[in-house]
Design a protein around this motif. Structure first.
Motif, PDB file in Angstrom:
ATOM      1  N   LEU A 284       4.655   4.527 -42.005  1.00 60.89           N
ATOM      2  CA  LEU A 284       4.431   5.969 -42.090  1.00 60.89           C
ATOM      3  C   LEU A 284       5.240   6.776 -41.072  1.00 60.89           C
ATOM      4  O   LEU A 284       5.284   8.002 -41.154  1.00 60.89           O
TER       5      LEU A 284
ATOM      6  N   TRP B 112       4.737   7.761 -38.136  1.00 55.98           N
ATOM      7  CA  TRP B 112       3.988   8.892 -37.615  1.00 55.98           C
ATOM      8  C   TRP B 112       3.950   8.889 -36.095  1.00 55.98           C
ATOM      9  O   TRP B 112       4.296   7.908 -35.438  1.00 55.98           O
TER      10      TRP B 112
ATOM     11  N   ILE C 184      -6.693  13.415 -45.114  1.00 58.87           N
ATOM     12  CA  ILE C 184      -5.270  13.710 -45.190  1.00 58.87           C
ATOM     13  C   ILE C 184      -5.090  15.198 -45.437  1.00 58.87           C
ATOM     14  O   ILE C 184      -5.727  15.775 -46.326  1.00 58.87           O
TER      15      ILE C 184
ATOM     16  N   GLY D 178      -2.139  18.040 -46.090  1.00 58.08           N
ATOM     17  CA  GLY D 178      -0.760  18.446 -46.350  1.00 58.08           C
ATOM     18  C   GLY D 178      -0.651  19.957 -46.356  1.00 58.08           C
ATOM     19  O   GLY D 178      -1.539  20.673 -45.867  1.00 58.08           O
TER      20      GLY D 178
ATOM     21  N   ILE E 218      -4.902  13.001 -40.681  1.00 54.84           N
ATOM     22  CA  ILE E 218      -3.473  12.717 -40.815  1.00 54.84           C
ATOM     23  C   ILE E 218      -2.796  13.971 -41.361  1.00 54.84           C
ATOM     24  O   ILE E 218      -3.069  14.398 -42.488  1.00 54.84           O
TER      25      ILE E 218
ATOM     26  N   CYS F 237       0.368  15.698 -42.803  1.00 52.93           N
ATOM     27  CA  CYS F 237       1.546  15.219 -43.535  1.00 52.93           C
ATOM     28  C   CYS F 237       2.545  16.350 -43.803  1.00 52.93           C
ATOM     29  O   CYS F 237       2.296  17.513 -43.492  1.00 52.93           O
ATOM     30  N   GLU F 238       3.683  15.961 -44.374  1.00 57.76           N
ATOM     31  CA  GLU F 238       4.708  16.891 -44.864  1.00 57.76           C
ATOM     32  C   GLU F 238       5.283  17.766 -43.763  1.00 57.76           C
ATOM     33  O   GLU F 238       5.727  18.894 -44.003  1.00 57.76           O
TER      34      GLU F 238
ATOM     35  N   THR G 131       2.977  13.078 -39.616  1.00 62.00           N
ATOM     36  CA  THR G 131       4.132  12.446 -40.246  1.00 62.00           C
ATOM     37  C   THR G 131       4.817  13.447 -41.160  1.00 62.00           C
ATOM     38  O   THR G 131       4.191  14.405 -41.639  1.00 62.00           O
ATOM     39  N   SER G 132       6.093  13.201 -41.415  1.00 66.37           N
ATOM     40  CA  SER G 132       6.847  14.073 -42.322  1.00 66.37           C
ATOM     41  C   SER G 132       6.761  13.593 -43.766  1.00 66.37           C
ATOM     42  O   SER G 132       7.252  14.269 -44.672  1.00 66.37           O
TER      43      SER G 132
ATOM     44  N   ALA H 279       2.052  13.776 -48.703  1.00 67.16           N
ATOM     45  CA  ALA H 279       0.624  13.461 -48.596  1.00 67.16           C
ATOM     46  C   ALA H 279       0.204  12.359 -49.562  1.00 67.16           C
ATOM     47  O   ALA H 279      -0.582  11.476 -49.222  1.00 67.16           O
TER      48      ALA H 279
ATOM     49  N   VAL I 189       1.346   8.968 -48.268  1.00 64.22           N
ATOM     50  CA  VAL I 189       0.503   8.559 -47.143  1.00 64.22           C
ATOM     51  C   VAL I 189      -0.845   8.060 -47.645  1.00 64.22           C
ATOM     52  O   VAL I 189      -1.362   7.036 -47.186  1.00 64.22           O
TER      53      VAL I 189
END
Length: 317
Positions: free
Chosen positions: A26, A28, A68, A70, A96, A98-99, A121-122, A125, A128
């Motif tokens: 991931l 991250w 998660i 996003g 988490i 995301c994006e 993390t980039s 979603a 992930v």
């Protein structure tokens, strides 16, 4: 990986280990990591698919332990700040992000005050979500170590059981010499991967080795090559070896043998009890048992075929 287990099914994994194990997939970074924390629960409650049930997107009805967030989720919170309390339920242990999104300072401070871990993390979603579900599905699956020998015979995972000294390891050695594969000797780690799906694994310290009385420890990989070893196999049949003198031969059904069921982690496995004596070739019998199990799983019924043939013969007579 450090796990704790209680009550047979409930398992725990530390957040620190969880984040470390998924770092390479991931990519991250840790925004906040409490000193202690874990993911736990009975992953099979209400027929959930393992630990995968612990993770998901924003859910006000059944909030997740791992959430998660996003672009859509964070945009919703920005438009509806009154929903923040529902976004941070009491059971939440990890958020988490995301994006490539960033958290508002107020929300980040709230997460820290509640000792909720935050990873960023980039990655997308949905990607992930799939990665985390896959990891937790295996990591939190119920497991149990049992005594026995697990072999792969003709693609069928057979768990050999019997009293100490009955000849399980010698039988496994003969099967390997006939081209079949060894999974584990003496101790088998059983993991319930899904409802009615039980896989057997070899504990790391015992991998590749087989103990044979009179010969000692044998390295199967060195003797027969890498193809003679398999890391895991779904258990489809239990074969219990019994001394013929200890079995009531009169009670054995001559048409289909002595068959019952064995329960491992709530999974019912067919168990065939084979009487052993000096005159019997157990390797051939076990191969036949594997073929028979394959035929049954394919929808065949050899006993019914036999009875139909007898009825046809009687009618011709």
């Amino acid at each position: 990986m450090t796990f704790a287990q209680s009550g047979g099914l409930e398992r725990h994994i530390s957040l620190c280990q969880f984040c470390a194990d998924l770092h390479s997939e991931l990519h991250w970074q840790c925004l906040h990591q409490p000193e202690e924390g874990s993911l736990s629960g009975d992953p099979w409650a209400e027929d959930d698919v393992g630990g995968a049930a612990l993770v998901g997107f924003l859910n006000f009805i059944r909030p997740h332990m791992v959430q998660i967030a996003g672009a859509c989720e964070l945009a919703y919170l920005e438009a509806h700040p009154e929903s923040t309390a529902q976004f941070l339920p009491a059971k939440l242990r990890l958020l988490i992000v995301c994006e490539g999104q960033s958290l508002a300072d107020r929300l980040y401070a709230d997460l820290k005050s509640r000792h909720i871990a935050v990873m960023a993390t980039s990655m997308g979603a949905k990607m992930v979500l799939a990665q985390v579900q896959h990891y937790l599905h295996h990591a939190l699956a119920p497991r149990q170590q049992i005594h026995g020998v697990l072999v792969d015979v003709l693609g069928v995972g057979l768990l050999l059981q019997g009293e100490a000294g009955i000849g399980k390891s010698e039988l496994a050695l003969e099967l390997v010499s006939r081209g079949h594969r060894l999974v584990a000797d003496d101790s088998v780690l059983c993991i319930r991967e899904a409802p009615n799906v039980l896989t057997g694994h070899c504990p790391a310290p015992l991998r590749n080795f087989l103990e044979v009385r009179g010969l000692g420890i044998i390295n199967i990989r060195e003797f027969f090559g890498a193809a003679a070893i398999v890391r895991s196999k779904r258990i489809r049949l239990v074969v219990e070896i019994k001394d013929m003198r200890d079995m009531e031969m009169a009670d054995i059904d001559r048409l289909q043998g002595k068959v019952d069921h064995m329960d491992i982690l709530g999974t019912q496995l067919t168990r065939l009890r084979l009487p052993v004596s000096a005159a019997r070739n157990l390797a051939v019998l076990v191969e036949a048992a594997a073929r028979s199990q394959y035929v049954k799983e394919s929808g065949g019924d050899m006993l019914a075929d036999f009875e139909a043939q007898v009825r046809r013969s009687a009618g011709e007579a």
